[in-house]
Design a protein around this motif. Structure first.
Motif, PDB file in Angstrom:
ATOM      1  N   PHE A 256      26.679  38.498  33.038  1.00  0.00           N
ATOM      2  CA  PHE A 256      26.630  37.077  32.548  1.00  0.00           C
ATOM      3  C   PHE A 256      28.295  37.198  33.214  1.00  0.00           C
ATOM      4  O   PHE A 256      28.865  36.826  33.746  1.00  0.00           O
ATOM      5  N   VAL A 257      28.551  37.633  31.700  1.00  0.00           N
ATOM      6  CA  VAL A 257      30.271  37.969  31.293  1.00  0.00           C
ATOM      7  C   VAL A 257      31.048  38.770  32.010  1.00  0.00           C
ATOM      8  O   VAL A 257      32.042  38.159  32.626  1.00  0.00           O
ATOM      9  N   GLN A 258      30.539  40.050  32.996  1.00  0.00           N
ATOM     10  CA  GLN A 258      30.710  40.136  33.714  1.00  0.00           C
ATOM     11  C   GLN A 258      31.371  39.260  35.505  1.00  0.00           C
ATOM     12  O   GLN A 258      32.109  39.646  35.549  1.00  0.00           O
ATOM     13  N   ALA A 259      30.447  38.813  35.257  1.00  0.00           N
ATOM     14  CA  ALA A 259      30.595  38.242  37.003  1.00  0.00           C
ATOM     15  C   ALA A 259      31.112  36.972  35.982  1.00  0.00           C
ATOM     16  O   ALA A 259      32.137  37.396  37.274  1.00  0.00           O
ATOM     17  N   VAL A 260      31.109  35.994  35.271  1.00  0.00           N
ATOM     18  CA  VAL A 260      32.020  35.510  34.672  1.00  0.00           C
ATOM     19  C   VAL A 260      33.840  35.947  34.742  1.00  0.00           C
ATOM     20  O   VAL A 260      34.945  35.440  35.347  1.00  0.00           O
ATOM     21  N   GLN A 261      33.863  36.823  34.166  1.00  0.00           N
ATOM     22  CA  GLN A 261      34.984  37.339  33.937  1.00  0.00           C
ATOM     23  C   GLN A 261      36.034  37.676  35.408  1.00  0.00           C
ATOM     24  O   GLN A 261      36.618  37.565  35.359  1.00  0.00           O
ATOM     25  N   ALA A 262      35.346  38.618  36.495  1.00  0.00           N
ATOM     26  CA  ALA A 262      35.205  38.689  37.939  1.00  0.00           C
ATOM     27  C   ALA A 262      35.877  37.432  38.288  1.00  0.00           C
ATOM     28  O   ALA A 262      37.129  37.499  39.036  1.00  0.00           O
ATOM     29  N   TYR A 263      35.067  36.526  37.920  1.00  0.00           N
ATOM     30  CA  TYR A 263      35.723  34.733  38.929  1.00  0.00           C
ATOM     31  C   TYR A 263      36.470  34.251  38.067  1.00  0.00           C
ATOM     32  O   TYR A 263      37.255  33.981  38.565  1.00  0.00           O
ATOM     33  N   VAL A 264      36.826  34.220  36.605  1.00  0.00           N
ATOM     34  CA  VAL A 264      38.264  34.282  35.551  1.00  0.00           C
ATOM     35  C   VAL A 264      39.137  34.824  36.004  1.00  0.00           C
ATOM     36  O   VAL A 264      39.837  34.208  36.464  1.00  0.00           O
ATOM     37  N   PHE A 265      39.185  35.828  36.680  1.00  0.00           N
ATOM     38  CA  PHE A 265      40.251  36.579  36.619  1.00  0.00           C
ATOM     39  C   PHE A 265      40.657  36.601  37.988  1.00  0.00           C
ATOM     40  O   PHE A 265      42.405  35.696  38.395  1.00  0.00           O
ATOM     41  N   VAL A 266      39.696  36.194  39.505  1.00  0.00           N
ATOM     42  CA  VAL A 266      40.566  35.442  40.074  1.00  0.00           C
ATOM     43  C   VAL A 266      41.259  33.961  40.332  1.00  0.00           C
ATOM     44  O   VAL A 266      42.229  33.677  40.864  1.00  0.00           O
ATOM     45  N   LEU A 267      40.356  33.150  39.616  1.00  0.00           N
ATOM     46  CA  LEU A 267      40.353  31.812  39.289  1.00  0.00           C
ATOM     47  C   LEU A 267      41.839  31.383  39.244  1.00  0.00           C
ATOM     48  O   LEU A 267      42.829  30.933  39.262  1.00  0.00           O
ATOM     49  N   LEU A 268      42.059  32.881  37.476  1.00  0.00           N
ATOM     50  CA  LEU A 268      43.496  32.038  37.296  1.00  0.00           C
ATOM     51  C   LEU A 268      44.641  33.392  37.892  1.00  0.00           C
ATOM     52  O   LEU A 268      45.479  32.079  38.436  1.00  0.00           O
ATOM     53  N   ALA A 269      44.492  33.923  39.089  1.00  0.00           N
ATOM     54  CA  ALA A 269      45.702  34.486  40.290  1.00  0.00           C
ATOM     55  C   ALA A 269      45.277  33.089  41.395  1.00  0.00           C
ATOM     56  O   ALA A 269      47.010  33.270  41.495  1.00  0.00           O
ATOM     57  N   CYS A 270      44.742  33.102  41.291  1.00  0.00           N
ATOM     58  CA  CYS A 270      44.793  31.487  42.499  1.00  0.00           C
ATOM     59  C   CYS A 270      45.154  30.232  41.697  1.00  0.00           C
ATOM     60  O   CYS A 270      46.218  29.920  42.305  1.00  0.00           O
ATOM     61  N   SER A 271      45.007  29.946  40.664  1.00  0.00           N
ATOM     62  CA  SER A 271      46.352  28.929  39.499  1.00  0.00           C
ATOM     63  C   SER A 271      47.322  29.504  39.504  1.00  0.00           C
ATOM     64  O   SER A 271      48.087  28.313  39.909  1.00  0.00           O
ATOM     65  N   TYR A 272      47.203  30.428  39.502  1.00  0.00           N
ATOM     66  CA  TYR A 272      48.757  30.679  38.889  1.00  0.00           C
ATOM     67  C   TYR A 272      49.789  30.772  40.399  1.00  0.00           C
ATOM     68  O   TYR A 272      50.846  30.229  40.751  1.00  0.00           O
TER      69      TYR A 272
END
Lengths: 272, 78
Positions: free
Chosen positions: A247-263
């Motif tokens: 679960f954490v692996q998927a969430v972290q990939a998601y979070v990394f890309v989400l943060l990249a987008c929000s930057y």
């Protein structure tokens, strides 16, 4: 750390209540260092690099196979590929950057997402069992990539003065606290943000791997005399942690890309 | 100046105590985020996608502090 310490120090004879008097072989930094598998012209090639290489091959091969000969009526593989592509496009990029601005960045974000996810998933694949992103250099390079993209997009969009206005959060209505805000925003945007962006992914996978190694080693270590039930508990914990890590692996990939987008969203936004 | 006298000493891993302290703040933060996120989902189920994305974003910001806490003993420890 010297080269001979680099393999996971695990002594098979080390058990609780055994006479040889060795303690629990706790995992630590040494669990993250590997002996080179091969040396090519002074360049040491180890397991982590092999896994990283496999990851990029896997991602490229998968999308090649899925979209190489794309059909109007998708086959099974293309269906899966489209679902993954669409998840990132609709779920992350469109939500943050919007349809018009975001479309250009979808390929990058899709590749980032799947690259990071597969790098993380190695953590629970038998024989590999090591998350590539728990070696700090990998998240650092990915975060640097996003940072450079963000800086150049901000420059392009707002010009030289506009870049500094955007980065320092320049807003006249703040009045007296403006200098303070500008210093804090400047440091936060240019230095702290890329750092935490990389550390978030790294530390998650680092901590997860430590935990998996600890419960796995403990299951074997406790398997002696009357401590066997404790070994059972530890083994069950290993399984639970593996599921949690998935679960954490998927969430972290998601979070990394989400943060990249929000930057990027901050860079594309019109300053007022 | 009187010679300093050791009245009490601590042995063992102080890092584990430090990490326990460091985890309090992020723990509270993550709790607030998911509590409010669940409430928002219950009030407006049609905004689920937006709420979930923001929830995970806030969770990631909070969690980063706890994770830096995990890594620091390895960086500054002996």
């Amino acid at each position: 750390m010297s080269a001979d310490q680099t393999q996971l120090a695990f002594d098979w004879s080390c058990r609780i209540m055994s006479d040889n008097g060795c303690g629990f072989p706790a995992p630590g930094l040494h669990s993250f260092l590997f002996k080179p598998l091969a040396t090519v012209g002074g360049f040491e090639f180890n397991k982590v690099m092999l896994l990283a290489l496999l990851t990029s091959i896997l991602v490229v091969a998968f999308f090649w196979a899925a979209f190489g000969k794309a059909k109007v009526i998708p086959g099974k593989l293309q269906m899966v590929g489209e679902a993954g592509y669409d998840f990132v496009r609709r779920g992350i990029v469109y939500e943050t950057l919007g349809k018009r601005e975001g479309e250009k960045y979808v390929p990058l974000m899709v590749s980032l997402f799947f690259f990071i996810w597969i790098m993380n998933i190695w953590s629970v694949i038998p024989l590999a069992q090591f998350p590539v992103s728990s070696v700090f250099a990998f998240p650092v390079v990915l975060a640097a990539l996003v940072w450079i993209l963000w800086v150049s997009v901000t420059f392009k969009r707002h010009g030289f003065v506009g870049f500094f206005k955007n980065v320092t959060g320049y807003d006249k209505s703040l009045g007296g606290v403006l200098p303070l805000v500008m210093v804090i925003e400047f440091l936060s945007n240019l230095i702290v943000r890329p750092f935490t962006h990389a550390v978030r992914l790294f530390a998650n996978m680092f901590a997860g791997h430590l935990m998996l190694v600890m419960f796995t080693v403990a299951s074997w270590y406790l398997l002696n005399s009357w401590m066997v039930p404790a070994a059972g508990v530890s083994f069950v914990m290993t399984i639970v942690m593996i599921l949690f890590e998935l679960f954490v692996q998927a969430v972290q990939a998601y979070v990394f890309v989400l943060l990249a987008c929000s930057y990027l969203q901050g860079a594309l936004a019109e300053h007022h | 100046m009187a010679a300093t006298e050791t009245l009490a000493a601590v042995s063992g891993s102080l890092g584990s105590i430090g990490y326990g302290l460091a985890a309090i703040g992020p723990g509270v933060g993550v709790g607030i985020i998911f509590g409010n996120g669940t409430q928002a989902l219950a009030r407006q189920p049609e905004a689920a996608g937006l709420i979930r994305a923001n929830q995970i974003l806030g969770f990631a910001f909070c969690e980063a502090l706890a994770l830096i806490g995990i890594v620091m003993p390895f960086v500054f420890g002996k």
